[in-house]
Design a protein around this motif. Sequence first.
Motif, PDB file in Angstrom:
ATOM      1  N   MET A  81      -9.492 -31.406   0.345  1.00  0.00           N
ATOM      2  CA  MET A  81      -8.194 -30.929   0.662  1.00  0.00           C
ATOM      3  C   MET A  81      -7.952 -29.467   1.065  1.00  0.00           C
ATOM      4  O   MET A  81      -7.340 -29.153   1.996  1.00  0.00           O
ATOM      5  N   VAL A  82      -9.133 -28.772   0.354  1.00  0.00           N
ATOM      6  CA  VAL A  82      -8.802 -27.331   0.608  1.00  0.00           C
ATOM      7  C   VAL A  82      -9.118 -26.959   1.961  1.00  0.00           C
ATOM      8  O   VAL A  82      -9.028 -25.975   2.627  1.00  0.00           O
ATOM      9  N   ILE A  83     -10.380 -27.581   2.407  1.00  0.00           N
ATOM     10  CA  ILE A  83     -11.055 -27.559   3.615  1.00  0.00           C
ATOM     11  C   ILE A  83     -10.088 -27.982   4.768  1.00  0.00           C
ATOM     12  O   ILE A  83      -9.876 -27.310   5.854  1.00  0.00           O
ATOM     13  N   LEU A  84      -9.345 -29.045   4.473  1.00  0.00           N
ATOM     14  CA  LEU A  84      -8.352 -29.435   5.447  1.00  0.00           C
ATOM     15  C   LEU A  84      -7.121 -28.235   5.669  1.00  0.00           C
ATOM     16  O   LEU A  84      -6.795 -27.899   6.750  1.00  0.00           O
ATOM     17  N   LEU A  85      -6.914 -27.762   4.500  1.00  0.00           N
ATOM     18  CA  LEU A  85      -6.132 -26.512   4.366  1.00  0.00           C
ATOM     19  C   LEU A  85      -6.424 -25.302   5.206  1.00  0.00           C
ATOM     20  O   LEU A  85      -5.483 -24.809   5.888  1.00  0.00           O
ATOM     21  N   ALA A  86      -7.653 -25.057   4.846  1.00  0.00           N
ATOM     22  CA  ALA A  86      -8.138 -23.630   5.290  1.00  0.00           C
ATOM     23  C   ALA A  86      -8.588 -23.783   6.747  1.00  0.00           C
ATOM     24  O   ALA A  86      -8.390 -22.779   7.491  1.00  0.00           O
ATOM     25  N   SER A  87      -8.900 -24.882   7.208  1.00  0.00           N
ATOM     26  CA  SER A  87      -9.265 -25.222   8.543  1.00  0.00           C
ATOM     27  C   SER A  87     -10.369 -24.185   9.031  1.00  0.00           C
ATOM     28  O   SER A  87      -9.952 -23.375   9.978  1.00  0.00           O
ATOM     29  N   ASN A 101     -12.833 -30.133  11.405  1.00  0.00           N
ATOM     30  CA  ASN A 101     -12.391 -29.696  10.091  1.00  0.00           C
ATOM     31  C   ASN A 101     -12.432 -30.995   8.969  1.00  0.00           C
ATOM     32  O   ASN A 101     -12.679 -31.087   7.824  1.00  0.00           O
ATOM     33  N   ALA A 102     -11.822 -32.102   9.651  1.00  0.00           N
ATOM     34  CA  ALA A 102     -11.844 -33.626   8.740  1.00  0.00           C
ATOM     35  C   ALA A 102     -13.396 -33.962   8.745  1.00  0.00           C
ATOM     36  O   ALA A 102     -13.831 -34.163   7.604  1.00  0.00           O
ATOM     37  N   ARG A 103     -14.308 -33.869   9.691  1.00  0.00           N
ATOM     38  CA  ARG A 103     -15.665 -34.209   9.475  1.00  0.00           C
ATOM     39  C   ARG A 103     -16.439 -33.095   8.444  1.00  0.00           C
ATOM     40  O   ARG A 103     -17.156 -33.687   7.516  1.00  0.00           O
ATOM     41  N   THR A 108     -18.837 -32.338   3.189  1.00  0.00           N
ATOM     42  CA  THR A 108     -18.759 -31.477   2.033  1.00  0.00           C
ATOM     43  C   THR A 108     -18.422 -32.281   0.728  1.00  0.00           C
ATOM     44  O   THR A 108     -19.284 -32.074  -0.227  1.00  0.00           O
ATOM     45  N   ALA A 109     -17.371 -33.100   0.837  1.00  0.00           N
ATOM     46  CA  ALA A 109     -17.220 -34.009  -0.347  1.00  0.00           C
ATOM     47  C   ALA A 109     -18.444 -34.920  -0.771  1.00  0.00           C
ATOM     48  O   ALA A 109     -18.862 -35.252  -1.855  1.00  0.00           O
ATOM     49  N   PHE A 144     -12.695 -41.103   7.132  1.00  0.00           N
ATOM     50  CA  PHE A 144     -12.554 -39.918   8.306  1.00  0.00           C
ATOM     51  C   PHE A 144     -11.233 -39.854   8.701  1.00  0.00           C
ATOM     52  O   PHE A 144     -10.638 -38.930   9.060  1.00  0.00           O
ATOM     53  N   LYS A 145     -10.938 -40.995   9.209  1.00  0.00           N
ATOM     54  CA  LYS A 145      -9.778 -41.209  10.186  1.00  0.00           C
ATOM     55  C   LYS A 145      -8.469 -40.853   9.196  1.00  0.00           C
ATOM     56  O   LYS A 145      -7.510 -40.273   9.890  1.00  0.00           O
ATOM     57  N   TRP A 146      -8.311 -40.949   7.993  1.00  0.00           N
ATOM     58  CA  TRP A 146      -7.335 -40.857   7.357  1.00  0.00           C
ATOM     59  C   TRP A 146      -7.275 -39.355   6.950  1.00  0.00           C
ATOM     60  O   TRP A 146      -6.372 -38.621   7.145  1.00  0.00           O
ATOM     61  N   LEU A 147      -8.457 -38.565   6.707  1.00  0.00           N
ATOM     62  CA  LEU A 147      -8.542 -37.210   6.568  1.00  0.00           C
ATOM     63  C   LEU A 147      -8.173 -36.454   7.823  1.00  0.00           C
ATOM     64  O   LEU A 147      -7.380 -35.476   7.878  1.00  0.00           O
ATOM     65  N   PHE A 148      -8.344 -37.030   8.957  1.00  0.00           N
ATOM     66  CA  PHE A 148      -8.086 -36.648  10.512  1.00  0.00           C
ATOM     67  C   PHE A 148      -6.595 -36.501  10.717  1.00  0.00           C
ATOM     68  O   PHE A 148      -5.974 -35.821  11.054  1.00  0.00           O
TER      69      PHE A 148
END
Length: 180
Positions: A81-87, A101-103, A108-109, A144-148
């Motif tokens: 979540m923080v990687i998605l936020l920080a981009s 960033n989603a990848r 990382t997770a 991945f699609k969900w994160l994207f």
Amino acid sequence: MQKTLKTSTPQDRQKRHKEITTYLNDFLVQVQSVEDKSLVFRENSVDVVHSLYYRYAEELIRTAIESRKIQHFKIASTTEMVILLASPIIMDDPKLAKYYNARLALYTALRFLIEWNRKELNLEHCFRVINEDKEVGIFLDEHFKWLFLLDPNYYNPLFFDAQIWRLFLYLLKAKSALLK
């Protein structure tokens, strides 16, 4: 009576910073060597991800759980979540930046989950399952699609995502055990 929260020690923070640094750099090297040599991180990306991680850990997770330690499933989820936020990955094309960033978040997770469960996992079997098993491949593609598509500024399903990682680890262990 107000409960006292356990906070992270400086050693915990230093260890997490080192892990985040390693995983982000490993991802960057892999992508640059195979796909896109121009891929770069924002300045201070590791520090921003690390800082956001601890903000979430201390302010959101520790206030919501009874146990003193944060489980590795929540660590994996929080990192995503923080990687998605920080981009941390910057590109001229915002959609392509979101894709990478989603990848990165997924990578990382997954690294956290595998590294923290090394004693229980046969790493050779584990990586075979990740690379060859159809169900595991479908899970990772769908995640991945969900994160994207996820915008953590509006919806941040930290605890839900942690349970997804818990189930994924059980699946990975079961599939790996079949290879013995």
